[in-house]
Scaffold this motif. Structure first.
Motif, PDB file in Angstrom:
ATOM      1  N   LEU A   8      49.748  49.523 124.587  1.00 55.57           N
ATOM      2  CA  LEU A   8      48.894  48.566 125.281  1.00 55.57           C
ATOM      3  C   LEU A   8      49.103  48.683 126.786  1.00 55.57           C
ATOM      4  O   LEU A   8      50.229  48.902 127.249  1.00 55.57           O
ATOM      5  N   GLU A   9      48.029  48.511 127.519  1.00 56.34           N
ATOM      6  CA  GLU A   9      48.142  48.433 128.975  1.00 56.34           C
ATOM      7  C   GLU A   9      48.897  47.150 129.312  1.00 56.34           C
ATOM      8  O   GLU A   9      48.954  46.222 128.503  1.00 56.34           O
ATOM      9  N   GLN A  10      49.440  47.070 130.516  1.00 59.30           N
ATOM     10  CA  GLN A  10      50.241  45.906 130.923  1.00 59.30           C
ATOM     11  C   GLN A  10      49.454  44.602 130.754  1.00 59.30           C
ATOM     12  O   GLN A  10      49.968  43.624 130.224  1.00 59.30           O
ATOM     13  N   ARG A  11      48.217  44.567 131.179  1.00 60.13           N
ATOM     14  CA  ARG A  11      47.390  43.343 131.081  1.00 60.13           C
ATOM     15  C   ARG A  11      47.139  42.987 129.615  1.00 60.13           C
ATOM     16  O   ARG A  11      47.221  41.821 129.234  1.00 60.13           O
ATOM     17  N   GLU A  12      46.819  43.988 128.803  1.00 61.12           N
ATOM     18  CA  GLU A  12      46.615  43.734 127.376  1.00 61.12           C
ATOM     19  C   GLU A  12      47.872  43.148 126.758  1.00 61.12           C
ATOM     20  O   GLU A  12      47.811  42.197 125.975  1.00 61.12           O
ATOM     21  N   TYR A  13      49.018  43.727 127.105  1.00 65.66           N
ATOM     22  CA  TYR A  13      50.296  43.264 126.566  1.00 65.66           C
ATOM     23  C   TYR A  13      50.580  41.825 126.999  1.00 65.66           C
ATOM     24  O   TYR A  13      50.994  40.999 126.185  1.00 65.66           O
ATOM     25  N   ALA A  18      51.127  36.275 125.495  1.00 65.57           N
ATOM     26  CA  ALA A  18      50.828  34.869 125.798  1.00 65.57           C
ATOM     27  C   ALA A  18      50.114  34.214 124.613  1.00 65.57           C
ATOM     28  O   ALA A  18      50.433  33.080 124.242  1.00 65.57           O
ATOM     29  N   PHE A  19      49.165  34.935 124.028  1.00 64.86           N
ATOM     30  CA  PHE A  19      48.459  34.409 122.854  1.00 64.86           C
ATOM     31  C   PHE A  19      49.441  34.154 121.722  1.00 64.86           C
ATOM     32  O   PHE A  19      49.416  33.098 121.087  1.00 64.86           O
ATOM     33  N   HIS A  20      50.318  35.117 121.456  1.00 63.66           N
ATOM     34  CA  HIS A  20      51.299  34.971 120.372  1.00 63.66           C
ATOM     35  C   HIS A  20      52.230  33.791 120.604  1.00 63.66           C
ATOM     36  O   HIS A  20      52.493  33.007 119.683  1.00 63.66           O
ATOM     37  N   ARG A  21      52.743  33.677 121.812  1.00 65.77           N
ATOM     38  CA  ARG A  21      53.641  32.555 122.128  1.00 65.77           C
ATOM     39  C   ARG A  21      52.917  31.227 121.967  1.00 65.77           C
ATOM     40  O   ARG A  21      53.451  30.276 121.400  1.00 65.77           O
ATOM     41  N   MET A  22      51.686  31.164 122.491  1.00 66.35           N
ATOM     42  CA  MET A  22      50.900  29.932 122.368  1.00 66.35           C
ATOM     43  C   MET A  22      50.683  29.594 120.903  1.00 66.35           C
ATOM     44  O   MET A  22      50.907  28.460 120.480  1.00 66.35           O
TER      45      MET A  22
END
Length: 159
Positions: A8-13, A18-22
């Motif tokens: 994954l690119e840095q932004r994708e990662y 963030a989505f996973h943590r949320m």
């Protein structure tokens, strides 16, 4: 680690993490509040809510599985635990001897009613109220796009 082109690119990662943590923290917080407010778990609430919305507060187990998008074994274990606590009962299905009808008991209906208002308040407090209307719209559009991709590429096959 594999081919760097597959990473994954840095932004994708960053967005994915963030989505996973949320997701994980929101699910944990909502589950804790359901336990405290109504003495039920998030999976209990999902089953109870689906049955409360159904005609006569009952669904064939196969239809409940489809509604929740759960595997057969997960639903069977969940229903067994809820049945032991008096929240649901299983009846024979007259149309299909291989399936059962899962029905809310009075205790299950009272439990979901008790939980629903507090759950909605928590969803608003921890999720909806934090986002602007534009962010809610963007999240709905993003979720719809991902769900559509999943439906096309990863159809859930329920036995």
């Amino acid at each position: 680690m594999g081919d760097p082109g597959n990473r994954l690119e840095q932004r994708e990662y960053q967005v994915w993490r963030a989505f996973h943590r949320m997701h994980d923290l929101l699910a944990l917080a909502l589950n804790q509040h359901l336990q405290q407010d109504a003495g039920i778990s998030e999976p209990d609430f999902q089953v109870l809510a689906a049955l409360a919305e159904a005609d006569r507060h009952a669904l064939r187990s196969r239809d409940l599985r489809d509604e929740l998008q759960w595997e057969k074994s997960r639903l069977a274990h969940q229903i067994r635990r809820m049945e032991q606590r008096g929240l649901v009962v299983r009846d024979e299905c007259p149309e299909d001897g291989r399936s059962a009808i899962v029905r809310l008991t009075d205790a299950g209906l009272a439990g979901v009613r008790r939980a629903a208002q507090a759950h909605a308040a928590q969803v608003r407090d921890l999720f909806s109220d934090v986002l602007t209307p534009a962010q809610l719209d963007a999240l709905e559009q993003a979720s719809t796009a991902v769900l559509e991709r999943l439906r096309r590429r990863c159809p859930v096959e329920m036995p």
